[in-house]
Design a protein around this motif. Structure first.
Motif, PDB file in Angstrom:
ATOM      1  N   ALA A 258       0.826  -1.200   0.000  1.00 33.77           N
ATOM      2  CA  ALA A 258       0.000   0.000   0.000  1.00 33.77           C
ATOM      3  C   ALA A 258       0.862   1.253   0.000  1.00 33.77           C
ATOM      4  O   ALA A 258       2.038   1.221   0.385  1.00 33.77           O
ATOM      5  CB  ALA A 258      -0.914   0.003   1.234  1.00 33.77           C
ATOM      6  N   ALA A 259       0.259   2.368  -0.407  1.00 34.99           N
ATOM      7  CA  ALA A 259       0.898   3.678  -0.332  1.00 34.99           C
ATOM      8  C   ALA A 259       0.393   4.396   0.910  1.00 34.99           C
ATOM      9  O   ALA A 259      -0.801   4.366   1.218  1.00 34.99           O
ATOM     10  CB  ALA A 259       0.579   4.498  -1.570  1.00 34.99           C
ATOM     11  N   HIS A 264       5.104   6.440   0.423  1.00 36.14           N
ATOM     12  CA  HIS A 264       6.032   5.344   0.630  1.00 36.14           C
ATOM     13  C   HIS A 264       5.294   4.026   0.440  1.00 36.14           C
ATOM     14  O   HIS A 264       4.080   3.935   0.663  1.00 36.14           O
ATOM     15  CB  HIS A 264       6.626   5.389   2.041  1.00 36.14           C
ATOM     16  CG  HIS A 264       7.579   6.516   2.258  1.00 36.14           C
ATOM     17  ND1 HIS A 264       8.037   6.867   3.513  1.00 36.14           N
ATOM     18  CD2 HIS A 264       8.158   7.382   1.396  1.00 36.14           C
ATOM     19  CE1 HIS A 264       8.854   7.899   3.415  1.00 36.14           C
ATOM     20  NE2 HIS A 264       8.944   8.221   2.126  1.00 36.14           N
ATOM     21  N   LEU A 265       6.024   3.004   0.040  1.00 37.37           N
ATOM     22  CA  LEU A 265       5.448   1.679  -0.099  1.00 37.37           C
ATOM     23  C   LEU A 265       5.496   0.974   1.254  1.00 37.37           C
ATOM     24  O   LEU A 265       6.555   0.887   1.880  1.00 37.37           O
ATOM     25  CB  LEU A 265       6.223   0.868  -1.143  1.00 37.37           C
ATOM     26  CG  LEU A 265       5.724  -0.549  -1.417  1.00 37.37           C
ATOM     27  CD1 LEU A 265       4.312  -0.524  -1.983  1.00 37.37           C
ATOM     28  CD2 LEU A 265       6.675  -1.278  -2.370  1.00 37.37           C
ATOM     29  N   ARG A 276       4.850  -4.180   8.273  1.00 39.14           N
ATOM     30  CA  ARG A 276       6.044  -5.032   8.352  1.00 39.14           C
ATOM     31  C   ARG A 276       7.294  -4.252   7.995  1.00 39.14           C
ATOM     32  O   ARG A 276       8.333  -4.407   8.617  1.00 39.14           O
ATOM     33  CB  ARG A 276       5.901  -6.234   7.415  1.00 39.14           C
ATOM     34  CG  ARG A 276       4.840  -7.225   7.822  1.00 39.14           C
ATOM     35  CD  ARG A 276       4.957  -8.520   7.023  1.00 39.14           C
ATOM     36  NE  ARG A 276       3.970  -9.495   7.431  1.00 39.14           N
ATOM     37  CZ  ARG A 276       3.934 -10.748   6.969  1.00 39.14           C
ATOM     38  NH1 ARG A 276       4.829 -11.149   6.077  1.00 39.14           N
ATOM     39  NH2 ARG A 276       3.003 -11.581   7.401  1.00 39.14           N
ATOM     40  N   TRP A 277       7.200  -3.436   6.938  1.00 39.06           N
ATOM     41  CA  TRP A 277       8.308  -2.582   6.542  1.00 39.06           C
ATOM     42  C   TRP A 277       7.788  -1.460   5.669  1.00 39.06           C
ATOM     43  O   TRP A 277       6.672  -1.512   5.151  1.00 39.06           O
ATOM     44  CB  TRP A 277       9.424  -3.358   5.824  1.00 39.06           C
ATOM     45  CG  TRP A 277       9.030  -4.257   4.688  1.00 39.06           C
ATOM     46  CD1 TRP A 277       8.902  -5.607   4.697  1.00 39.06           C
ATOM     47  CD2 TRP A 277       8.726  -3.861   3.320  1.00 39.06           C
ATOM     48  NE1 TRP A 277       8.529  -6.081   3.457  1.00 39.06           N
ATOM     49  CE2 TRP A 277       8.432  -5.041   2.597  1.00 39.06           C
ATOM     50  CE3 TRP A 277       8.681  -2.637   2.669  1.00 39.06           C
ATOM     51  CZ2 TRP A 277       8.081  -5.025   1.240  1.00 39.06           C
ATOM     52  CZ3 TRP A 277       8.338  -2.610   1.316  1.00 39.06           C
ATOM     53  CH2 TRP A 277       8.048  -3.795   0.617  1.00 39.06           C
ATOM     54  N   THR A 278       8.598  -0.431   5.542  1.00 41.53           N
ATOM     55  CA  THR A 278       8.275   0.725   4.711  1.00 41.53           C
ATOM     56  C   THR A 278       9.477   1.051   3.834  1.00 41.53           C
ATOM     57  O   THR A 278      10.616   1.018   4.304  1.00 41.53           O
ATOM     58  CB  THR A 278       7.915   1.947   5.574  1.00 41.53           C
ATOM     59  OG1 THR A 278       6.781   1.641   6.378  1.00 41.53           O
ATOM     60  CG2 THR A 278       7.598   3.162   4.713  1.00 41.53           C
ATOM     61  N   PRO A 282       8.234   4.833  -5.576  1.00 41.60           N
ATOM     62  CA  PRO A 282       6.937   4.681  -6.239  1.00 41.60           C
ATOM     63  C   PRO A 282       6.115   3.537  -5.658  1.00 41.60           C
ATOM     64  O   PRO A 282       6.647   2.545  -5.166  1.00 41.60           O
ATOM     65  CB  PRO A 282       7.326   4.400  -7.693  1.00 41.60           C
ATOM     66  CG  PRO A 282       8.715   4.902  -7.835  1.00 41.60           C
ATOM     67  CD  PRO A 282       9.361   4.715  -6.510  1.00 41.60           C
ATOM     68  N   THR A 283       4.790   3.688  -5.741  1.00 40.40           N
ATOM     69  CA  THR A 283       3.903   2.717  -5.112  1.00 40.40           C
ATOM     70  C   THR A 283       2.765   2.240  -6.000  1.00 40.40           C
ATOM     71  O   THR A 283       2.070   1.295  -5.641  1.00 40.40           O
ATOM     72  CB  THR A 283       3.261   3.337  -3.852  1.00 40.40           C
ATOM     73  OG1 THR A 283       2.514   4.510  -4.237  1.00 40.40           O
ATOM     74  CG2 THR A 283       4.313   3.740  -2.840  1.00 40.40           C
TER      75      THR A 283
END
Length: 389
Positions: A258-259, A264-265, A276-278, A282-283
């Motif tokens: 998701a954005a 950020h992704l 879980r992580w960022t 691009p997303t």
């Protein structure tokens, strides 16, 4: 969720001599299936069943057939193909057409109510129906959204929705079709319908839901954060204060990609909405195979480790990357084919363009007003006339 249910399990054993141990042969090729715009309800753009067109064989792709798509003096757009039940469905400038997946023969066409009504359609096949959502491409302020279901056998309209929201996203899963969008005034709406008859199941005013379903869970954002819903009942599964616009989910439906507000992704747990992580960058154009996440970045495509979000490789291209498509260990982006593990260019692959899908040992491509099919030369699947029909 479709991906796990689609895993083939047929292995043929041949007895070489009396008393000799049975020796397994190669698995039979999977039947052609790409029944959602992004392959499946997860919108993963990843076909886990492809075993004929691979990194080792893609250099032998050759044209099998090509047919012209219908043209018209409209603002409509050609769509990417959807494949199911031996048919290829594609949006053309006059409406929707279905073609024989083996030889390209046209089977039926459905025309927009008015020739200039249909914008780029979202499509998915379920319960013997081709579900299509689209907006009027003539007016941004008055998009006249439409949601219809066509019989896959003959293109007859089986039902239509009277007042769907603007079709910004559409996803079909668990016998439900969800449509979500935002109008010119900034007002969002989400409505879910039953696939078999178009009856409304539930709605979420003020929410904008992404076009992916993780085993029946969908997520929608608003000013107060994000909520996850059951696609059939509308029951809230979880809620977080962070605004998250889902773009895809893993093939096993445990993670949304998701954005967030900072573009950020974010890898989001489907179970509870935790991150879980960022990763910055691009997303919007994402593909996911469970091992890596592939995303377009202008004239480049990159692969991230699905566990950590760390970049594994990045490949500069000579043109806009577009939507990455993953199948058989190959990433298709920007008109070329890359090895999914290393990002290296695969030699010998013919130039590719437009929108494509890969399934059942066939690459189907909608490009510049033509629908084409490619197979591996010498594979036994390329029988039939090659060239324009």
């Amino acid at each position: 969720m479709h991906a796990l249910a689609r895993t083939p399990a047929v292995v043929v054993a041949v007895v070489l001599a009396a008393g000799a141990a049975a020796t397994p042969t190669a698995a039979a090729p999977a039947p052609p299936l790409w029944d959602h715009v992004g392959y499946d309800a997860e919108d993963s753009w990843f076909n886990p069943r492809e075993n004929l067109i691979t990194a080792a064989t893609a250099g032998r792709l050759t044209g099998k057939w090509s047919v012209p798509l219908r043209s018209a003096d409209t603002c409509s757009s050609f769509s990417g193909p959807v494949v199911a039940g031996g048919r290829v469905f594609v949006g053309d400038l006059a409406g929707i057409s279905a073609y024989n997946a083996t030889n390209g023969a046209k089977q039926w066409s459905y025309d927009w109510v008015h020739s200039n009504d249909g914008g780029l359609p979202r499509m998915a096949v379920a319960d013997g129906l081709l579900v299509v959502g689209y907006n009027d491409c003539m007016s941004v302020s008055d998009p006249n959204p439409a949601l219809i279901a066509l019989d896959v056998r003959d293109g007859r309209k089986r039902w239509s929705s009277a007042n769907p929201p603007p079709v910004g996203s559409m996803v079909v899963d668990k016998g439900a079709v969800l449509v979500s969008g935002t109008d010119v005034n900034g007002d969002s709406d989400t409505v879910a319908y039953r696939v078999r008859d178009g009856r409304q199941l539930w709605k979420a005013p003020g929410r904008r839901v992404g076009g992916s379903s993780a085993n029946g869970v969908v997520a929608g954002y608003a000013a107060d954060g994000t909520k996850a819903f059951d696609i059939v009942t509308g029951a809230v599964r979880w809620s977080v204060k962070r605004r998250l616009a889902t773009e895809a989910a893993t093939p096993v439906s445990d993670v949304f990609y998701a954005a967030d507000d900072k573009e950020h992704l974010v890898a989001v747990n489907v179970k509870d909405g935790s991150a879980r992580w960022t990763a910055p960058g691009p997303t919007s154009l994402i593909a996911a195979d469970g091992t890596r996440v592939y995303r377009s970045d202008g004239e480049a495509v990159a692969a991230l480790d699905a566990r950590t979000g760390k970049q594994v490789w990045r490949r500069a291209l000579s043109r806009y990357a577009g939507q990455p498509v993953v199948a058989g260990g190959v990433v298709y982006a920007g008109g070329i084919a890359l090895d999914a593990a290393r990002g290296t260019v695969l030699p010998g692959v013919p130039p590719l363009g437009g929108d494509l899908v890969v399934t059942g040992g066939v690459l189907y491509q909608s490009n510049e007003g033509s629908l084409s099919a490619y197979t591996i030369s010498g594979s036994g699947r390329s029988a039939g006339r090659t060239g324009t029909r």
